[in-house]
Design an enzyme around this catalytic site. Structure first.
Site, mmCIF file in Angstrom:
data_model
loop_
_atom_site.group_PDB
_atom_site.id
_atom_site.type_symbol
_atom_site.label_atom_id
_atom_site.label_comp_id
_atom_site.label_asym_id
_atom_site.label_seq_id
_atom_site.Cartn_x
_atom_site.Cartn_y
_atom_site.Cartn_z
ATOM 1 N N HIS A 18 0.835 -1.198 0.000
ATOM 2 C CA HIS A 18 0.000 0.000 0.000
ATOM 3 C C HIS A 18 0.873 1.253 0.000
ATOM 4 C CE1 HIS A 18 -4.068 -1.773 1.012
ATOM 5 N NE2 HIS A 18 -3.259 -2.802 0.903
ATOM 6 N N ASP A 121 -5.285 6.274 1.867
ATOM 7 C CA ASP A 121 -5.359 4.845 1.610
ATOM 8 C C ASP A 121 -6.832 4.437 1.571
ATOM 9 O OD1 ASP A 121 -3.414 2.274 1.949
ATOM 10 O OD2 ASP A 121 -5.436 1.828 2.697
ATOM 11 N N HIS A 378 -0.192 -15.685 -6.251
ATOM 12 C CA HIS A 378 -1.360 -15.505 -5.378
ATOM 13 C C HIS A 378 -2.296 -14.446 -5.970
ATOM 14 C CE1 HIS A 378 0.829 -11.959 -4.301
ATOM 15 N NE2 HIS A 378 0.109 -11.662 -3.233
ATOM 16 N N ASN A 382 -0.108 -5.983 -7.154
ATOM 17 C CA ASN A 382 1.240 -5.559 -7.560
ATOM 18 C C ASN A 382 1.935 -6.662 -8.359
ATOM 19 O OD1 ASN A 382 1.448 -2.865 -6.295
ATOM 20 N ND2 ASN A 382 1.093 -4.032 -4.425
HETATM 21 C C1 LIG Z 1 -7.003 -4.321 -1.683
HETATM 22 O O1 LIG Z 1 -7.962 -4.964 -0.917
HETATM 23 C C2 LIG Z 1 -7.506 -5.493 0.274
HETATM 24 C C3 LIG Z 1 -6.222 -5.341 0.770
HETATM 25 C C4 LIG Z 1 -5.843 -5.922 1.985
HETATM 26 C C5 LIG Z 1 -4.493 -5.823 2.505
HETATM 27 O O2 LIG Z 1 -4.297 -5.529 3.776
HETATM 28 C C6 LIG Z 1 -3.051 -5.422 4.299
HETATM 29 C C7 LIG Z 1 -2.883 -5.101 5.630
HETATM 30 C C8 LIG Z 1 -1.609 -4.935 6.141
HETATM 31 O O3 LIG Z 1 -1.466 -4.538 7.388
HETATM 32 C C9 LIG Z 1 -0.492 -5.137 5.392
HETATM 33 C C10 LIG Z 1 -0.642 -5.471 4.060
HETATM 34 O O4 LIG Z 1 0.389 -5.658 3.349
HETATM 35 C C11 LIG Z 1 -1.918 -5.618 3.506
HETATM 36 C C12 LIG Z 1 -2.106 -5.922 2.175
HETATM 37 C C13 LIG Z 1 -3.407 -6.028 1.706
HETATM 38 O O5 LIG Z 1 -3.689 -6.334 0.450
HETATM 39 C C14 LIG Z 1 -2.769 -6.425 -0.548
HETATM 40 O O6 LIG Z 1 -2.784 -5.196 -1.191
HETATM 41 C C15 LIG Z 1 -2.167 -5.201 -2.449
HETATM 42 C C16 LIG Z 1 -2.354 -3.857 -3.074
HETATM 43 O O7 LIG Z 1 -1.466 -2.957 -2.487
HETATM 44 C C17 LIG Z 1 -2.756 -6.249 -3.371
HETATM 45 O O8 LIG Z 1 -3.984 -5.886 -3.883
HETATM 46 C C18 LIG Z 1 -2.831 -7.605 -2.702
HETATM 47 O O9 LIG Z 1 -3.705 -8.462 -3.422
HETATM 48 C C19 LIG Z 1 -3.345 -7.564 -1.340
HETATM 49 O O10 LIG Z 1 -2.978 -8.772 -0.736
HETATM 50 C C20 LIG Z 1 -6.782 -6.629 2.695
HETATM 51 C C21 LIG Z 1 -8.061 -6.742 2.176
HETATM 52 O O11 LIG Z 1 -9.022 -7.443 2.797
HETATM 53 C C22 LIG Z 1 -8.558 -8.541 3.479
HETATM 54 C C23 LIG Z 1 -8.433 -6.191 0.972
HETATM 55 O O12 LIG Z 1 -9.682 -6.348 0.493
HETATM 56 O O1 LIG Z 2 9.496 -13.137 -2.546
HETATM 57 C C1 LIG Z 2 8.898 -12.102 -2.857
HETATM 58 C C2 LIG Z 2 7.505 -11.902 -2.647
HETATM 59 C C3 LIG Z 2 6.922 -10.712 -3.037
HETATM 60 N N1 LIG Z 2 7.656 -9.745 -3.620
HETATM 61 C C4 LIG Z 2 7.054 -8.433 -3.997
HETATM 62 O O2 LIG Z 2 6.080 -8.080 -3.053
HETATM 63 C C5 LIG Z 2 4.988 -7.411 -3.673
HETATM 64 C C6 LIG Z 2 3.713 -8.181 -3.332
HETATM 65 O O3 LIG Z 2 2.619 -7.343 -3.569
HETATM 66 P P1 LIG Z 2 1.229 -7.914 -4.009
HETATM 67 O O4 LIG Z 2 0.306 -6.779 -4.197
HETATM 68 O O5 LIG Z 2 1.374 -8.794 -5.173
HETATM 69 O O6 LIG Z 2 0.764 -8.826 -2.833
HETATM 70 P P2 LIG Z 2 0.749 -8.689 -1.229
HETATM 71 O O7 LIG Z 2 2.051 -9.217 -0.772
HETATM 72 O O8 LIG Z 2 0.523 -7.251 -0.880
HETATM 73 O O9 LIG Z 2 -0.378 -9.575 -0.874
HETATM 74 C C7 LIG Z 2 5.285 -7.410 -5.157
HETATM 75 O O10 LIG Z 2 5.831 -6.157 -5.523
HETATM 76 C C8 LIG Z 2 6.334 -8.484 -5.321
HETATM 77 O O11 LIG Z 2 7.239 -8.237 -6.381
HETATM 78 C C9 LIG Z 2 9.006 -9.925 -3.861
HETATM 79 O O12 LIG Z 2 9.679 -9.049 -4.412
HETATM 80 N N2 LIG Z 2 9.575 -11.103 -3.469
#
Ligand SMILES: COc1cc(-c2[o+]c3cc(O)cc([O-])c3cc2O[C@@H]2O[C@H](CO)[C@H](O)[C@H](O)[C@H]2O)cc(OC)c1O
Ligand SMILES: O=c1ccn([C@@H]2O[C@H](COP(=O)(O)OP(=O)(O)O)[C@@H](O)[C@H]2O)c(=O)[nH]1
Length: 498
Positions: A18, A121, A378, A382
């Site tokens: 984020h 955010d 997954h 990103n």
């Molecule tokens: C985008 O919708 C959701 C995002 C999250 C979510 O919450 C979260 C909380 C943390 O304290 C640390 C995190 O790293 C984190 C990450 C997160 O989602 C990830 O965001 C990414 C975009 O930046 C990406 O979309 C990934 O798929 C997410 O895994 C949680 C959530 O509900 C559970 C959401 O709907």
């Molecule tokens: O072993 C790893 C796992 C994840 N990432 C980076 O971590 C971020 C993961 O963000 P994403 O939104 O895909 O998922 P989240 O981890 O937030 O669920 C991306 O930039 C990936 O390139 C990485 O560099 N190495």
């Protein structure tokens, strides 16, 4: 004396996905105006994260950005006590952030310069009220998909229309701009309407409507359906949604910066010895890890598929016992003990054609490597953007957050991924035979090559060109959105009322 440049005041959630995607996006705004980054300044409001681990990550980002040479300031907000009675992760995040509202108000009011935007955010959307009270514009930053944005905007409408749980709906759920959505593809926070997480998501979606604008890390050409549905007012009938600025793909650098004199990372060195588009890459985000039984299924699938692979395998977080996790759901996996996790002889049998990497991997560099032919991911947004940027087709294996929705969109709407049958009722379990089938289809080249794999590879290659032209100056849709945003920010900049 010259008037100071208007400020973009950023309030990101502390998770790297984020924080970095918001900051990188706002840096693009800073650099878009042609004034060498001097038209705006950035002030990042830093909340103390609820876990020490997240705290260290944030501090590392702050140190790196402070040395970037751009006009980025950091304002540490006073610490608040986390809500002790939160029962859900999203509820915790939204409430914890909201407890900072008085401090955000004070910080913005004390800027001493015009404020072009309070950039919030998605979890901080209720703070549009703080901006309104101070007479400054507010922008929600959407770090996820346009589809998730359309769904969130539509959620208050769905809440009134669909009175049962989504999984009890007979048929599919209608979300404007998306193909009919199977209930099993709904994002985690909305699968249980009795949970406060659901209530918060309905509220967040509602508050998005009160923002001055929405900045989204996507591109018009990547998600035309959901973005048009929002712009046409189909998500909230009778009410115009704020303008959406799709300025992506913005790939965040995160920890990826490296010294060019260093030898290549071991994963990259191994890939250097593999033929083009021959390796399937498996990596599951910052929080993905698997139980031993699932690891056995993956090893069987990879062995039987015959394909080359690079697999980032992580172990359980230190506090994986029930109820012991981080309150914000951000428990990170540990480095895997391969001797314990992998079945005996697996590494020997796959020697030369497979590599298992037990810790954080340089994902962006890996996806950029010519040896990579497919990505089992997954489906974090990103990761998806990084894959599309390099034209790599995917097999999405959703695990948490909004990833089940992302998987649906990648397969059914964008066509850049092959489906993978994930059993959501069994902790997203995937059988070996199903993963083997999906990997064969994704990578192609065999006698049983499937049509869906060929189409996904073609479409992903197209998307590489689409992503790059979207952000290109002189005609790219995301570049044009950035210009519109920059213009709106200039026009809206105002000194905060005291
Ligand atoms: C985008 O919708 C959701 C995002 C999250 C979510 O919450 C979260 C909380 C943390 O304290 C640390 C995190 O790293 C984190 C990450 C997160 O989602 C990830 O965001 C990414 C975009 O930046 C990406 O979309 C990934 O798929 C997410 O895994 C949680 C959530 O509900 C559970 C959401 O709907
Ligand atoms: O072993 C790893 C796992 C994840 N990432 C980076 O971590 C971020 C993961 O963000 P994403 O939104 O895909 O998922 P989240 O981890 O937030 O669920 C991306 O930039 C990936 O390139 C990485 O560099 N190495």
């Amino acid at each position: 004396m010259a008037t100071p440049a208007p400020a973009l005041v950023l309030l990101p959630e502390w998770g790297s996905g984020h924080l970095m995607s918001m900051l990188e996006s706002c840096k693009r705004v800073l650099l878009a105006g042609g004034g060498g980054g001097r038209e705006f300044s950035i002030t990042l409001l830093v909340m103390r994260p609820p876990t020490d681990e997240a705290g260290s990550e944030v501090e590392a980002h702050v140190r790196r950005e402070a040395a970037s040479g751009l006009d980025i300031r950091f304002h540490r907000l006073p610490a608040v006590d986390p809500p002790a009675d939160a029962t859900g992760v999203e509820e915790f995040i939204a409430r914890y952030i909201h407890l900072h509202a008085p401090h955000v108000r004070d910080a913005v009011a004390g800027m001493g310069r015009p404020v072009a935007a309070l950039v919030l955010d998605m979890f901080a959307a209720p703070m549009v009220d703080v901006a309104r009270d101070l007479g400054v514009p507010s922008y929600v930053f959407m770090s996820s998909t346009g589809a998730m944005l359309a769904l969130m905007l539509h959620l208050p409408v769905l809440h009134d229309r669909v009175t049962v749980e989504f999984h009890e709906v007979d048929g599919e759920v209608d979300v404007p701009g998306l193909p009919p959505l199977p209930p099993a593809s709904m994002p985690c926070p909305v699968v249980d309407k009795k949970s406060p997480n659901y209530t918060w998501f309905v509220r967040l979606g509602d508050r998005f409507m009160d923002a001055t604008g929405i900045i989204a890390n996507t591109a018009d050409e990547l998600e035309p359906g959901p973005l048009a549905a929002i712009a046409d007012g189909r998500c909230v009938p009778g009410r115009a949604a704020p303008p959406v600025y799709p300025i992506g793909p913005v790939l965040s650098l995160g920890n990826a910066e490296k010294d060019s004199s260093e030898p290549p990372h071991e994963c990259i060195a191994w890939l250097d010895g593999q033929p083009p588009a021959s390796v399937v890459f498996l990596c599951f985000g910052s929080m993905g890890w698997f139980e031993a039984a699932q690891v056995v299924e993956i090893t069987a699938a990879l062995e039987r598929s015959g394909h080359r692979f690079l697999w980032v395998l992580r172990g359980p977080p230190p506090a994986a016992e029930p109820g012991a996790g981080a309150p914000d759901g951000s428990e990170h996996p540990t480095d895997a003990n391969l001797d314990e996790l992998l079945p005996e002889g697996f590494l020997q049998r796959t020697k030369g054609r497979g590599m298992v990497w037990p810790t954080w991997a340089p994902q962006k560099d890996i996806l950029a490597h010519r040896a990579i032919g497919g990505f089992v991911t997954h489906g974090g947004w990103n990761s998806v953007l990084e894959s599309l940027w390099h034209g790599v087709p995917m097999a999405p294996w959703p695990l948490y957050a909004e990833q089940h929705l992302n998987a649906f969109e990648l397969v059914r709407d964008m066509g850049v991924a092959v489906p993978l049958g994930v059993d959501r009722e069994r902790d997203n379990f995937v059988e070996a035979a199903e993963l083997e089938r999906a990997v064969r289809s994704l990578m192609g080249g065999g006698a049983s090559e499937e049509e869906e794999g060929r189409k996904a590879r073609e479409k992903a290659a197209e998307m590489k060109a689409v992503c790059r032209s979207a952000v290109a100056a002189g005609g790219g849709s995301s570049h044009a959105a950035l210009q519109r945003l920059s213009e709106a920010l200039h026009q809206g900049a105002a000194l905060p009322k005291k």
